[in-house]
Scaffold this motif. Structure first.
Motif, PDB file in Angstrom:
ATOM      1  N   ARG A 107       0.832  -1.209   0.000  1.00 46.38           N
ATOM      2  CA  ARG A 107       0.000   0.000   0.000  1.00 46.38           C
ATOM      3  C   ARG A 107       0.862   1.252   0.000  1.00 46.38           C
ATOM      4  N   GLU A 108       1.905   1.273   0.834  1.00 43.46           N
ATOM      5  CA  GLU A 108       2.787   2.434   0.897  1.00 43.46           C
ATOM      6  C   GLU A 108       3.471   2.685  -0.446  1.00 43.46           C
ATOM      7  N   LEU A 147       2.498   1.666  -3.476  1.00 45.16           N
ATOM      8  CA  LEU A 147       1.556   2.053  -4.514  1.00 45.16           C
ATOM      9  C   LEU A 147       1.143   3.515  -4.382  1.00 45.16           C
ATOM     10  N   THR A 148       0.937   3.976  -3.148  1.00 52.94           N
ATOM     11  CA  THR A 148       0.574   5.378  -2.942  1.00 52.94           C
ATOM     12  C   THR A 148       1.688   6.299  -3.425  1.00 52.94           C
ATOM     13  N   ALA A 149       2.929   5.962  -3.047  1.00 52.97           N
ATOM     14  CA  ALA A 149       4.069   6.780  -3.460  1.00 52.97           C
ATOM     15  C   ALA A 149       4.290   6.691  -4.969  1.00 52.97           C
ATOM     16  N   ARG A 172       2.133   6.090  -7.423  1.00 49.49           N
ATOM     17  CA  ARG A 172       1.131   6.852  -8.158  1.00 49.49           C
ATOM     18  C   ARG A 172       1.418   8.353  -8.086  1.00 49.49           C
ATOM     19  N   ALA A 173       1.771   8.838  -6.889  1.00 50.66           N
ATOM     20  CA  ALA A 173       2.050  10.262  -6.728  1.00 50.66           C
ATOM     21  C   ALA A 173       3.297  10.673  -7.509  1.00 50.66           C
ATOM     22  N   ARG A 227       2.445  10.880 -11.244  1.00 51.65           N
ATOM     23  CA  ARG A 227       1.682  12.098 -11.532  1.00 51.65           C
ATOM     24  C   ARG A 227       2.598  13.319 -11.527  1.00 51.65           C
ATOM     25  N   THR A 283      10.908   3.090   6.123  1.00 51.43           N
ATOM     26  CA  THR A 283      10.090   3.615   5.040  1.00 51.43           C
ATOM     27  C   THR A 283      10.696   3.224   3.702  1.00 51.43           C
TER      28      THR A 283
END
Length: 215
Positions: A115-116, A118-120, A122-123, A126, A208
């Motif tokens: 999850r961590e 994928l969030t990073a 995608r951002a 973009r 992280t």
């Protein structure tokens, strides 16, 4: 800033995506199916070629087939077409792209890490494509405080599918993304592929995933 994929696994996925998309396009019918021969044509063939008379069933009388059952020639394209949408299918085709990625590379990360990442990922994509949010990662986008002409418009940009997987060791990972967008020339393209690499680091006692600069 958008670079060509370098991961060997990503190249394999790229080939699968392009090959399946091409096969799906070829599987789309372009005309009407050929009609069955008429009774007159069947009779004419039997008269000129006696050997064919036994193979042609009488008109109007169904017969049981004695030959082994074979799959229809259109079965393979239809399977590929259901596995991956053609270019321009829109958001309705995105779930199929996601399933295709997950099937090509099964999950191998803990759910929280995935999850961590994928969030990073995608951002980051973009920010890289549209210029939005680059200041969050000064080491990834050096000089992002200045005016940067984005390669793609923010409107219409979307991530079609994404997966996060290990990349050779437990402390390395890669996020594969399939996305769509309109470039500065006004050309819209979907099924684009980009990857972002991460390493597992410890900062102030907290672990992280840190993205690596694109080279």
């Amino acid at each position: 800033m958008i670079a060509a994929p370098r991961s060997p696994r990503l190249l394999v996925l790229s080939a699968v995506v392009l090959a399946a998309a091409g096969a799906a396009v070829l599987g789309v019918p372009h005309g009407r199916e050929p009609q069955a021969p008429t009774a007159a044509a069947t009779a004419a063939r039997a008269a000129t070629d006696p050997s064919s008379a036994a193979a042609v069933p009488p008109v109007g009388k169904p017969t049981a087939s004695t030959s082994p059952a074979t799959a229809p020639t259109a079965s393979t394209p239809s399977v590929l077409e259901s596995a991956l949408p053609v270019h321009g299918a829109g958001t309705a085709g995105d779930p199929a792209v996601q399933r295709n990625l997950e099937a090509a590379w099964p999950s191998d990360l803990p759910a929280a890490d995935e999850r961590e990442l994928l969030t990073a990922g995608r951002a980051l994509l973009r920010a890289d494509a549209t210029g939005i949010g680059r200041t969050q990662w000064p080491t990834v986008f050096p000089g992002s405080g200045g005016a940067v002409a984005p390669a793609f418009a923010a409107a219409g940009f979307r991530v079609q599918a994404a997966i996060a997987r290990r990349n050779g060791s437990p402390d390395k990972a890669v996020v594969h993304l399939v996305w769509a967008g309109t470039d500065r020339g006004g050309t819209f393209t979907d099924l684009r592929i980009t990857d972002w690499h991460f390493i597992h680091t410890v900062r102030k006692g907290t672990t992280t995933w840190t993205p690596q600069p694109r080279t």
